[in-house]
Motif scaffolding. Structure first.
Motif, PDB file in Angstrom:
ATOM      1  N   HIS A   1      -0.611  -1.226  -6.294  1.00  0.00           N
ATOM      2  CA  HIS A   1      -0.395   0.183  -6.665  1.00  0.00           C
ATOM      3  C   HIS A   1      -0.145   0.279  -8.166  1.00  0.00           C
ATOM      4  O   HIS A   1       0.013  -0.739  -8.838  1.00  0.00           O
ATOM      5  CB  HIS A   1       0.721   0.833  -5.843  1.00  0.00           C
ATOM      6  CG  HIS A   1       2.106   0.284  -6.082  1.00  0.00           C
ATOM      7  ND1 HIS A   1       2.473  -0.998  -5.742  1.00  0.00           N
ATOM      8  CD2 HIS A   1       3.220   0.855  -6.623  1.00  0.00           C
ATOM      9  CE1 HIS A   1       3.752  -1.183  -6.052  1.00  0.00           C
ATOM     10  NE2 HIS A   1       4.224  -0.082  -6.604  1.00  0.00           N
TER      11      HIS A   1
ATOM     12  N   HIS B   1       2.228   1.382 -10.221  1.00  0.00           N
ATOM     13  CA  HIS B   1       3.490   1.345 -10.967  1.00  0.00           C
ATOM     14  C   HIS B   1       3.472   0.259 -12.049  1.00  0.00           C
ATOM     15  O   HIS B   1       2.935  -0.836 -11.848  1.00  0.00           O
ATOM     16  CB  HIS B   1       4.677   1.145 -10.022  1.00  0.00           C
ATOM     17  CG  HIS B   1       5.042   2.394  -9.266  1.00  0.00           C
ATOM     18  ND1 HIS B   1       5.794   2.388  -8.118  1.00  0.00           N
ATOM     19  CD2 HIS B   1       4.744   3.692  -9.516  1.00  0.00           C
ATOM     20  CE1 HIS B   1       5.948   3.624  -7.677  1.00  0.00           C
ATOM     21  NE2 HIS B   1       5.314   4.440  -8.509  1.00  0.00           N
TER      22      HIS B   1
ATOM     23  N   ASP C   1       5.598  -1.786 -13.143  1.00  0.00           N
ATOM     24  CA  ASP C   1       6.149  -3.113 -12.821  1.00  0.00           C
ATOM     25  C   ASP C   1       5.223  -3.918 -11.903  1.00  0.00           C
ATOM     26  O   ASP C   1       5.589  -4.997 -11.447  1.00  0.00           O
ATOM     27  CB  ASP C   1       7.560  -2.999 -12.215  1.00  0.00           C
ATOM     28  CG  ASP C   1       7.589  -2.270 -10.881  1.00  0.00           C
ATOM     29  OD1 ASP C   1       6.954  -1.202 -10.768  1.00  0.00           O
ATOM     30  OD2 ASP C   1       8.235  -2.764  -9.941  1.00  0.00           O
ATOM     31  N   HIS C   2       4.030  -3.387 -11.629  1.00  0.00           N
ATOM     32  CA  HIS C   2       3.047  -4.137 -10.828  1.00  0.00           C
ATOM     33  C   HIS C   2       1.735  -4.371 -11.590  1.00  0.00           C
ATOM     34  O   HIS C   2       0.938  -5.206 -11.180  1.00  0.00           O
ATOM     35  CB  HIS C   2       2.784  -3.425  -9.496  1.00  0.00           C
ATOM     36  CG  HIS C   2       4.012  -3.407  -8.614  1.00  0.00           C
ATOM     37  ND1 HIS C   2       4.180  -4.249  -7.547  1.00  0.00           N
ATOM     38  CD2 HIS C   2       5.161  -2.679  -8.718  1.00  0.00           C
ATOM     39  CE1 HIS C   2       5.374  -4.032  -7.006  1.00  0.00           C
ATOM     40  NE2 HIS C   2       5.988  -3.087  -7.706  1.00  0.00           N
TER      41      HIS C   2
ATOM     42  N   HIS D   1       4.936   5.032  -0.601  1.00  0.00           N
ATOM     43  CA  HIS D   1       5.574   4.715  -1.892  1.00  0.00           C
ATOM     44  C   HIS D   1       4.760   5.351  -3.023  1.00  0.00           C
ATOM     45  O   HIS D   1       5.301   6.065  -3.868  1.00  0.00           O
ATOM     46  CB  HIS D   1       5.646   3.203  -2.028  1.00  0.00           C
ATOM     47  CG  HIS D   1       6.240   2.702  -3.297  1.00  0.00           C
ATOM     48  ND1 HIS D   1       7.571   2.853  -3.619  1.00  0.00           N
ATOM     49  CD2 HIS D   1       5.677   2.044  -4.349  1.00  0.00           C
ATOM     50  CE1 HIS D   1       7.796   2.308  -4.812  1.00  0.00           C
ATOM     51  NE2 HIS D   1       6.660   1.818  -5.282  1.00  0.00           N
TER      52      HIS D   1
ATOM     53  N   ASP E   1       5.254  -2.880  -2.271  1.00  0.00           N
ATOM     54  CA  ASP E   1       6.363  -1.923  -2.179  1.00  0.00           C
ATOM     55  C   ASP E   1       6.244  -1.002  -0.966  1.00  0.00           C
ATOM     56  O   ASP E   1       6.838   0.077  -0.937  1.00  0.00           O
ATOM     57  CB  ASP E   1       6.456  -1.089  -3.460  1.00  0.00           C
ATOM     58  CG  ASP E   1       6.950  -1.923  -4.637  1.00  0.00           C
ATOM     59  OD1 ASP E   1       7.173  -3.134  -4.469  1.00  0.00           O
ATOM     60  OD2 ASP E   1       7.106  -1.349  -5.737  1.00  0.00           O
TER      61      ASP E   1
HETATM   62 ZN    ZN Z   1       6.346   0.445  -6.952  1.00  0.00          ZN
END
Ligand code: ZN
Ligand code: FE
Length: 256
Positions: free
Chosen positions: A57, A59, A61-62, A115, A134
């Protein structure tokens, strides 16, 4: 066919970096790319070269290290079709039910909106491996940023249909807090109490709690146990739908 090797390590503060390596072909995939430094060190330590990134996904932090790693290794970046525009370096977008090959194995894409709207999980049926990022955590579920609880419940049902022995790798070390919260909605569950005690000990020793299995989650994850009479009685939701019980548990966790 030799089994795939998996390395798990910490990135940022509580993200898991996960590398999947085929000793025969040398193919190596990173499940998401949370941080360049720790991923490079892990690759170096094993003498592996990155060939794939499987993005779950959008985000930060990914996906933060997608471009840097692609620049270094010329690896192919897979990611969710529904978030294609937000995935740096994306080469091959994947929608629900898509299937592709990695190191001679089938990889199946399972869309799990909740999410984020386009979140996908990667499932390797022949290896019994699920990369859930997540969506599904040990005893937990991802925070609902982009889709309502009913959608996440639908996503959870897809994962609950996988074989019990499926090993599940998730995106964050949130297990201790998830265990403590789970006990507040499912206090009479002996399997959960035992697991929570094991997690307290493991985290004190700084051990990771990854991976889990679908079977263990079905026994201890309150979001999978919404049909349980004890949980429903405890929440005063005896007559509610499964989706409503799921939503109530997620709301309580937001305020935990
Ligand atoms: Zn996430
Ligand atoms: Fe995350």
């Amino acid at each position: 066919m030799k089994p795939l090797e998996i390395d798990v390590f910490l990135c940022r503060s509580d993200n898991f970096g996960v590398l999947l390596h085929d000793p025969e072909s040398g193919a190596t995939a990173a499940i998401d790319a949370p941080e360049e430094g720790p991923i490079l060190r892990a690759l170096d330590g094993h003498g592996w070269k990155l060939t794939h990134i499987f993005t779950t996904h959008h985000h930060q932090d990914h996906v933060e290290a997608n471009l840097a790693l692609k620049d270094k290794f010329r690896c192919e970046v897979y990611g969710p079709y529904d978030e294609a525009i937000a995935i740096p370096g994306l080469d091959r977008s994947q929608a629900d039910g898509d299937e592709f090959e990695f190191a001679g194995r089938r990889v199946q894409v399972i869309a799990t909106p909740g999410h984020t709207a386009g979140h996908i999980c990667y499932y390797l049926p022949d290896d019994g491996l699920l990369f859930a990022a997540d969506t599904l955590f040990a005893m937990g579920c991802g925070r609902l940023f982009e889709r309502p609880a009913a959608d996440m419940w639908h996503s959870f049902q897809k994962l609950m249909a996988l074989p019990d022995e499926t090993r599940v790798y998730f995106g964050h070390e949130y297990t201790l807090s998830n265990a403590r919260f789970a006990l507040t909605v499912d206090p009479d569950n002996a399997v959960l109490s035992e697991r929570a005690a094991r997690v307290e000990t493991a985290r004190k020793a700084n051990e990771f709690t990854i991976p889990t299995t679908i079977g263990l989650e079905k026994q201890t994850n309150p979001y999978m146990r919404v049909a349980d009479a004890g949980i429903r009685r405890h929440l005063g939701l005896e007559g509610a739908t499964d989706a409503d019980v799921f939503a109530e548990i997620r709301t309580r966790k937001d305020n935990f």
